[in-house]
Write a protein that holds these residues in place. Structure first.
Motif, PDB file in Angstrom:
ATOM      1  N   UNK A 178       0.559  -1.183   0.494  1.00 47.11           N
ATOM      2  CA  UNK A 178       0.273   0.114   0.349  1.00 47.11           C
ATOM      3  C   UNK A 178       0.865   1.386  -0.040  1.00 47.11           C
ATOM      4  N   UNK A 179       1.666   1.574   0.317  1.00 45.65           N
ATOM      5  CA  UNK A 179       3.084   2.691   0.728  1.00 45.65           C
ATOM      6  C   UNK A 179       3.847   2.164  -0.993  1.00 45.65           C
ATOM      7  N   UNK A 180       3.597   1.171  -1.515  1.00 47.66           N
ATOM      8  CA  UNK A 180       3.756   1.408  -3.412  1.00 47.66           C
ATOM      9  C   UNK A 180       5.712   0.921  -3.102  1.00 47.66           C
ATOM     10  N   UNK A 181       5.467   0.085  -1.750  1.00 49.21           N
ATOM     11  CA  UNK A 181       6.937  -0.136  -2.010  1.00 49.21           C
ATOM     12  C   UNK A 181       7.006  -1.821  -3.028  1.00 49.21           C
ATOM     13  N   UNK A 182       8.131  -2.174  -3.099  1.00 51.64           N
ATOM     14  CA  UNK A 182       7.868  -3.036  -4.099  1.00 51.64           C
ATOM     15  C   UNK A 182       9.528  -4.604  -2.686  1.00 51.64           C
ATOM     16  N   UNK A 183       8.732  -5.708  -3.417  1.00 49.43           N
ATOM     17  CA  UNK A 183       9.491  -6.558  -3.075  1.00 49.43           C
ATOM     18  C   UNK A 183       8.965  -7.768  -4.206  1.00 49.43           C
TER      19      UNK A 183
END
Length: 276
Positions: A178-183
């Protein structure tokens, strides 16, 4: 987006069909200001129609419109498929989708078969396994033996963490929260689709898609399109992000079989041929 490496711009050749003035203007934007990396030149054209989401995989392309109609790209035209969906995915696991109630469906024998469970987004790009996320951003996968079954009662495997979008390919899965971080999810396989661990990757994206060939593309909050470079079996997370410097902005991207498909914020569809 942090640590983004741009290559010098080069021209994009556009060969659109006869189109209304508004469409010509959109194509003109790409022609005037599209900086695709010199190592990956694309020839782009606008495709008739409007879609809110599109997915390409295993040599096929499906999409859904604002009114939830479903379309398949057949013989250079959109063919409407019966049913209503908000998200559709096609890949080695088949054709899957979800509707506004988050009900899950599999396209089988030219009909949509209801499958147990609730998801808001699904991805059929894994090695014949399905993945997806629900309304609470919980992450799930469905191992290969379940996706090939004709049974509508299946058991999804939960993964730890929370993502709003999750997509898989032949050598791993990628997602954004939801914070636009990529995993990136390590050690995913058809019989153990849950994998083993998460690794955060630099940058921020609103959505991300993994192609059947393992290529990774995404879009950020500003509508810029990125490709992950350096991906291989030995280096599944790749090395760097490269921005594809279109002047136009986009909300959705997918890649398969030499074509990059893009959806603009207004629903216009672009198909860019990989000219390598």
């Amino acid at each position: 987006m942090h640590h983004i490496y741009r290559t010098s711009p080069s021209s994009v050749h556009l060969h659109p069909p006869t189109l209304p003035t508004k469409m010509f203007f959109a194509v003109g934007l790409l022609l005037l200001c599209a900086g695709i990396s010199a190592s990956a030149d694309f020839q782009c054209q606008i495709i008739p129609g409007k879609l809110k989401q599109i997915d390409a995989g295993a040599g096929d392309v499906y999409g859904v419109s604002d009114d939830d109609n479903i379309y398949r790209w057949v013989d250079n035209n959109w063919k409407q498929i019966s049913g209503k969906l908000i998200h559709v995915s096609v890949g080695p696991a088949g054709v899957w989708g979800v509707n506004r109630a988050n009900n899950i469906y599999k396209f089988q024998d030219n009909n949509w078969m209801s499958v147990s469970g609730l998801l808001k987004q699904v991805d059929a790009g894994g090695d014949k396994f399905l993945s997806g996320v629900n309304a609470q951003d919980n992450i799930f996968c469905l191992r290969q033996s379940c996706t090939v079954s004709r049974s509508s009662a299946v058991s999804f495997t939960p993964l730890e963490g929370a993502l709003k979008y999750y997509s898989c390919g032949p050598i791993g899965c990628w997602g954004v929260n939801s914070a636009n971080n990529i995993y990136f999810r390590h050690n995913v396989n058809p019989t153990a689709c849950q994998g083993t661990q998460w690794q955060q990757i630099e940058g921020q994206l609103t959505m991300i898609e993994v192609g059947t060939d393992g290529s990774v593309y995404g879009v950020n909050a500003a509508g810029n399109v990125y490709r992950r470079d350096g991906i291989s079996a030995k280096a599944p997370i790749g090395t760097t992000w490269t921005q594809l410097d279109f002047c136009a902005t986009f909300k959705h991207v997918t890649y398969d079989n030499g074509y990059l498909w893009l959806i603009s914020p207004s629903g216009d569809i672009y198909r860019c041929a990989d000219d390598k």
